[in-house]
Design a protein around this motif. Sequence first.
Motif, PDB file in Angstrom:
ATOM      1  N   GLY A   1       0.803  -1.217   0.000  1.00 29.77           N
ATOM      2  CA  GLY A   1       0.000   0.000   0.000  1.00 29.77           C
ATOM      3  C   GLY A   1       0.835   1.265   0.000  1.00 29.77           C
ATOM      4  O   GLY A   1       0.584   2.195  -0.777  1.00 29.77           O
ATOM      5  N   VAL A   2       1.858   1.307   0.845  1.00 31.03           N
ATOM      6  CA  VAL A   2       2.699   2.515   0.937  1.00 31.03           C
ATOM      7  C   VAL A   2       3.554   2.671  -0.319  1.00 31.03           C
ATOM      8  O   VAL A   2       3.786   3.786  -0.788  1.00 31.03           O
ATOM      9  N   THR A   3       4.020   1.553  -0.885  1.00 36.91           N
ATOM     10  CA  THR A   3       4.784   1.620  -2.132  1.00 36.91           C
ATOM     11  C   THR A   3       3.932   2.195  -3.257  1.00 36.91           C
ATOM     12  O   THR A   3       4.398   3.037  -4.038  1.00 36.91           O
ATOM     13  N   ALA A   4       2.683   1.760  -3.347  1.00 36.16           N
ATOM     14  CA  ALA A   4       1.776   2.302  -4.371  1.00 36.16           C
ATOM     15  C   ALA A   4       1.579   3.793  -4.185  1.00 36.16           C
ATOM     16  O   ALA A   4       1.592   4.564  -5.159  1.00 36.16           O
ATOM     17  N   LEU A   5       1.411   4.224  -2.940  1.00 39.57           N
ATOM     18  CA  LEU A   5       1.255   5.656  -2.664  1.00 39.57           C
ATOM     19  C   LEU A   5       2.501   6.434  -3.060  1.00 39.57           C
ATOM     20  O   LEU A   5       2.414   7.504  -3.685  1.00 39.57           O
ATOM     21  N   SER A   6       3.669   5.910  -2.727  1.00 39.25           N
ATOM     22  CA  SER A   6       4.923   6.582  -3.053  1.00 39.25           C
ATOM     23  C   SER A   6       5.134   6.682  -4.561  1.00 39.25           C
ATOM     24  O   SER A   6       5.577   7.709  -5.078  1.00 39.25           O
ATOM     25  N   LEU A   7       4.807   5.616  -5.291  1.00 39.78           N
ATOM     26  CA  LEU A   7       4.936   5.650  -6.751  1.00 39.78           C
ATOM     27  C   LEU A   7       3.962   6.649  -7.360  1.00 39.78           C
ATOM     28  O   LEU A   7       4.297   7.348  -8.322  1.00 39.78           O
ATOM     29  N   GLY A   8       2.761   6.724  -6.803  1.00 46.32           N
ATOM     30  CA  GLY A   8       1.808   7.724  -7.275  1.00 46.32           C
ATOM     31  C   GLY A   8       2.336   9.136  -7.080  1.00 46.32           C
ATOM     32  O   GLY A   8       2.228   9.983  -7.979  1.00 46.32           O
ATOM     33  N   LEU A   9       2.939   9.397  -5.920  1.00 46.74           N
ATOM     34  CA  LEU A   9       3.526  10.714  -5.668  1.00 46.74           C
ATOM     35  C   LEU A   9       4.697  10.982  -6.611  1.00 46.74           C
ATOM     36  O   LEU A   9       4.902  12.120  -7.062  1.00 46.74           O
ATOM     37  N   ALA A  10       5.476   9.938  -6.922  1.00 44.85           N
ATOM     38  CA  ALA A  10       6.625  10.107  -7.815  1.00 44.85           C
ATOM     39  C   ALA A  10       6.203  10.558  -9.204  1.00 44.85           C
ATOM     40  O   ALA A  10       6.933  11.303  -9.871  1.00 44.85           O
ATOM     41  N   PHE A  11       5.039  10.125  -9.660  1.00 43.46           N
ATOM     42  CA  PHE A  11       4.551  10.532 -10.978  1.00 43.46           C
ATOM     43  C   PHE A  11       3.732  11.814 -10.919  1.00 43.46           C
ATOM     44  O   PHE A  11       3.597  12.498 -11.929  1.00 43.46           O
ATOM     45  N   ALA A  12       3.176  12.141  -9.746  1.00 43.88           N
ATOM     46  CA  ALA A  12       2.320  13.319  -9.631  1.00 43.88           C
ATOM     47  C   ALA A  12       3.114  14.586  -9.330  1.00 43.88           C
ATOM     48  O   ALA A  12       2.723  15.682  -9.759  1.00 43.88           O
ATOM     49  N   LEU A  13       4.241  14.466  -8.616  1.00 41.25           N
ATOM     50  CA  LEU A  13       5.011  15.633  -8.189  1.00 41.25           C
ATOM     51  C   LEU A  13       6.040  16.016  -9.256  1.00 41.25           C
ATOM     52  O   LEU A  13       6.491  15.174 -10.029  1.00 41.25           O
ATOM     53  N   PRO A  14       6.448  17.290  -9.267  1.00 40.44           N
ATOM     54  CA  PRO A  14       7.363  17.739 -10.324  1.00 40.44           C
ATOM     55  C   PRO A  14       8.808  17.278 -10.177  1.00 40.44           C
ATOM     56  O   PRO A  14       9.525  17.187 -11.175  1.00 40.44           O
ATOM     57  N   GLY A  15       9.271  17.012  -8.949  1.00 41.83           N
ATOM     58  CA  GLY A  15      10.677  16.647  -8.780  1.00 41.83           C
ATOM     59  C   GLY A  15      10.940  15.963  -7.457  1.00 41.83           C
ATOM     60  O   GLY A  15      10.059  15.846  -6.597  1.00 41.83           O
ATOM     61  N   HIS A  16      12.208  15.511  -7.291  1.00 40.72           N
ATOM     62  CA  HIS A  16      12.533  14.739  -6.094  1.00 40.72           C
ATOM     63  C   HIS A  16      12.551  15.591  -4.833  1.00 40.72           C
ATOM     64  O   HIS A  16      12.360  15.070  -3.726  1.00 40.72           O
ATOM     65  N   ILE A  17      12.776  16.886  -4.961  1.00 39.23           N
ATOM     66  CA  ILE A  17      12.767  17.762  -3.777  1.00 39.23           C
ATOM     67  C   ILE A  17      11.384  17.771  -3.148  1.00 39.23           C
ATOM     68  O   ILE A  17      11.228  17.678  -1.919  1.00 39.23           O
ATOM     69  N   GLU A  18      10.351  17.897  -3.985  1.00 40.90           N
ATOM     70  CA  GLU A  18       8.981  17.881  -3.471  1.00 40.90           C
ATOM     71  C   GLU A  18       8.633  16.527  -2.859  1.00 40.90           C
ATOM     72  O   GLU A  18       7.967  16.448  -1.822  1.00 40.90           O
ATOM     73  N   LEU A  19       9.120  15.447  -3.491  1.00 39.36           N
ATOM     74  CA  LEU A  19       8.845  14.113  -2.955  1.00 39.36           C
ATOM     75  C   LEU A  19       9.522  13.922  -1.604  1.00 39.36           C
ATOM     76  O   LEU A  19       8.919  13.381  -0.663  1.00 39.36           O
ATOM     77  N   LEU A  20      10.768  14.363  -1.476  1.00 40.54           N
ATOM     78  CA  LEU A  20      11.473  14.265  -0.200  1.00 40.54           C
ATOM     79  C   LEU A  20      10.788  15.108   0.876  1.00 40.54           C
ATOM     80  O   LEU A  20      10.696  14.694   2.036  1.00 40.54           O
ATOM     81  N   ALA A  21      10.293  16.287   0.480  1.00 40.86           N
ATOM     82  CA  ALA A  21       9.616  17.150   1.436  1.00 40.86           C
ATOM     83  C   ALA A  21       8.372  16.482   2.003  1.00 40.86           C
ATOM     84  O   ALA A  21       8.126  16.495   3.220  1.00 40.86           O
ATOM     85  N   ILE A  22       7.577  15.864   1.125  1.00 44.35           N
ATOM     86  CA  ILE A  22       6.375  15.173   1.591  1.00 44.35           C
ATOM     87  C   ILE A  22       6.743  13.958   2.432  1.00 44.35           C
ATOM     88  O   ILE A  22       6.093  13.667   3.444  1.00 44.35           O
ATOM     89  N   THR A  23       7.807  13.254   2.036  1.00 43.78           N
ATOM     90  CA  THR A  23       8.256  12.096   2.810  1.00 43.78           C
ATOM     91  C   THR A  23       8.634  12.506   4.222  1.00 43.78           C
ATOM     92  O   THR A  23       8.221  11.869   5.210  1.00 43.78           O
ATOM     93  N   PHE A  24       9.421  13.576   4.348  1.00 40.15           N
ATOM     94  CA  PHE A  24       9.815  14.062   5.669  1.00 40.15           C
ATOM     95  C   PHE A  24       8.608  14.564   6.459  1.00 40.15           C
ATOM     96  O   PHE A  24       8.558  14.464   7.687  1.00 40.15           O
ATOM     97  N   LEU A  25       7.642  15.121   5.734  1.00 40.75           N
ATOM     98  CA  LEU A  25       6.471  15.693   6.395  1.00 40.75           C
ATOM     99  C   LEU A  25       5.606  14.629   7.051  1.00 40.75           C
ATOM    100  O   LEU A  25       5.054  14.854   8.140  1.00 40.75           O
TER     101      LEU A  25
END
Length: 286
Positions: A173-197
Amino acid sequence: MTILSSHRTKGILQRLLTIGRERLQETLALSMRQFLQIKRRPSSFVVGVIQPLIWLILFSALFSNAPKGFLPYSMGYGHFITAGLIVFTAFSGALNAGLPVMFDREFGFLNRILVAPLRSRSSVVLASVVHIGAISLIQSIFIMIAAGLLGYGWPSGLGALTTLTTLSILTIGVTALSLGLAFALPGHIELLAITFLINLPLLFSSTALAPLEFMPVILRWLACLNPLTYAIEPIRAAYQGPVDLGTVVLHAPYGDVSSGTCIWILLTLTIATLILVRPLLHRKLS
């Protein structure tokens, strides 16, 4: 007619087997690429094991003099947080599943994969699920072994199966969510920010570090809305003795919840996540 139907059925089965074999080969090849990256740069894997291990040692030492009866089942604090840190290890690993895909996007490698003559582009997603699922489970098993060596027990028989099943459901479930964010967000900085959040807040708002009875009312409700809680409690119960999925493990504000119900809630959330993320992945990979 019967002979023709038989030949047609055999032809369809052969084609399906061929397609399945080709998809499996694609998935394994893409997975091996990610495993090779871990082999060449093992730091992320090692950190994923060391961080919860440090937490296990420090927190168990910090509360080692807590009075008996302080925690459910009259267990020591090291026994109590073991389940929480096992789940947190799998959760953290799965939450980072989108990073390799995001880096492939940014460096243009994903486009090269998508223009390759793949039998199915879903192999890209399945490879990430296989890779992260395996890594997360291996990291969690390392924590389980370390906890056992520190004297905090080991789930046996059905308990070990319950633990691995729960971790697998959470990881998917969490992997699917993370992959969805990887395709929805513009870059890795935004993905890391949400991950830390969401990483540590979800840990501290679950029952990983404190039982539900110690929390104020608002935090109790938050903990009972937290998916990690429904992964932690069945595993914690598995460490206490023979597994009974009907045993109540969570006295939630809305009622008592058994181990089996926790697993069903977690499975429902995972299926819902897969359903929500699937259209986005299909659109981005088409």
